[in-house]
Design a protein around this motif. Sequence first.
Motif, PDB file in Angstrom:
ATOM      1  N   CYS A 105       0.829  -1.206   0.000  1.00  0.00           N
ATOM      2  CA  CYS A 105       0.000   0.000   0.000  1.00  0.00           C
ATOM      3  C   CYS A 105       0.865   1.260   0.000  1.00  0.00           C
ATOM      4  O   CYS A 105       0.622   2.207  -0.755  1.00  0.00           O
ATOM      5  CB  CYS A 105      -0.930  -0.005   1.211  1.00  0.00           C
ATOM      6  N   PHE A 115      -5.408   2.385   0.034  1.00  0.00           N
ATOM      7  CA  PHE A 115      -5.750   2.402   1.458  1.00  0.00           C
ATOM      8  C   PHE A 115      -7.251   2.274   1.686  1.00  0.00           C
ATOM      9  O   PHE A 115      -7.701   1.478   2.512  1.00  0.00           O
ATOM     10  CB  PHE A 115      -5.234   3.692   2.105  1.00  0.00           C
ATOM     11  N   ASN A 116      -8.039   3.061   0.941  1.00  0.00           N
ATOM     12  CA  ASN A 116      -9.489   3.099   1.151  1.00  0.00           C
ATOM     13  C   ASN A 116     -10.274   2.212   0.198  1.00  0.00           C
ATOM     14  O   ASN A 116     -11.406   1.846   0.482  1.00  0.00           O
ATOM     15  CB  ASN A 116     -10.010   4.538   1.009  1.00  0.00           C
ATOM     16  N   LEU A 125      -6.631  -1.376   1.932  1.00  0.00           N
ATOM     17  CA  LEU A 125      -5.901  -1.964   3.065  1.00  0.00           C
ATOM     18  C   LEU A 125      -6.728  -1.944   4.348  1.00  0.00           C
ATOM     19  O   LEU A 125      -6.701  -2.901   5.123  1.00  0.00           O
ATOM     20  CB  LEU A 125      -4.599  -1.184   3.286  1.00  0.00           C
TER      21      LEU A 125
END
Length: 251
Positions: A105, A115-116, A125
């Motif tokens: 990530c 991440f989102n 993630l």
Amino acid sequence: PSQSIEKIALGLLILWIMSPIAVMLCGLTQDTNEPILSFKQYPVSIYWYQILQTIGFLGCILSIIVFSKSILDAKTKNLSVKEYIKNNIFTLSLFVMLIWSIFSCIASENFDISFNGTLYRKDGLITYFTYCGIFCCGYIIRNKRFIKYILEFFTSTATVLSILMLINSKYLNNLFGLTSDSSVFYQFNHFAYYLCMSLMCSLVLFQTEKKSILTLSIRIAMFAVITAALVKNGSLGPYIAVVIGLIASLI
């Protein structure tokens, strides 16, 4: 105490298993006159993701407690690091995979998506950690009675969704934000995978029931309803998986 941790893990998993019903009931708060169903489903999907995050992160906290207890237990038994790793190689390997995902990530060209996740899939993630929490809840539970509770809640929820799918009432579909082949899910394949798992769970409950004729009859009825829903759904992959699973079960 380990028994208390196991009970909390059971409660979290039951809440997650019941989440499709909760999501369906959330549909009651949406505008029933909304002409485009996806517009009605979108805010409901946000509720569902919030449920996932809450349960997943609580599961992560439980896993930290269990991990800490296992280290203290290893120290009490004077286990070496090598022996501890050997005894917990499976879970440690999965944990290393999660750590690797963090590095992946960080190195990504698009950190925000990594991440989102995307708006539709939310598969970043942060969601990986919620999966970790749910997995840990399942891994913690060793009590066979608790495992049976999980199977019973899972198949019962799937049966409710299957019945509504088979009824296929335009009024009910609009009221709860359901689609004819996908139920509360966004895609009919996703619902088929769900039915595939719940069908095999209902088979296990049927095969292990030895006492009550009434309960056995209920198990057969639930198996039949979920099967009918899977056939109506029409997704080939899960259908083939169930057929192969049933053959393997007979063997």
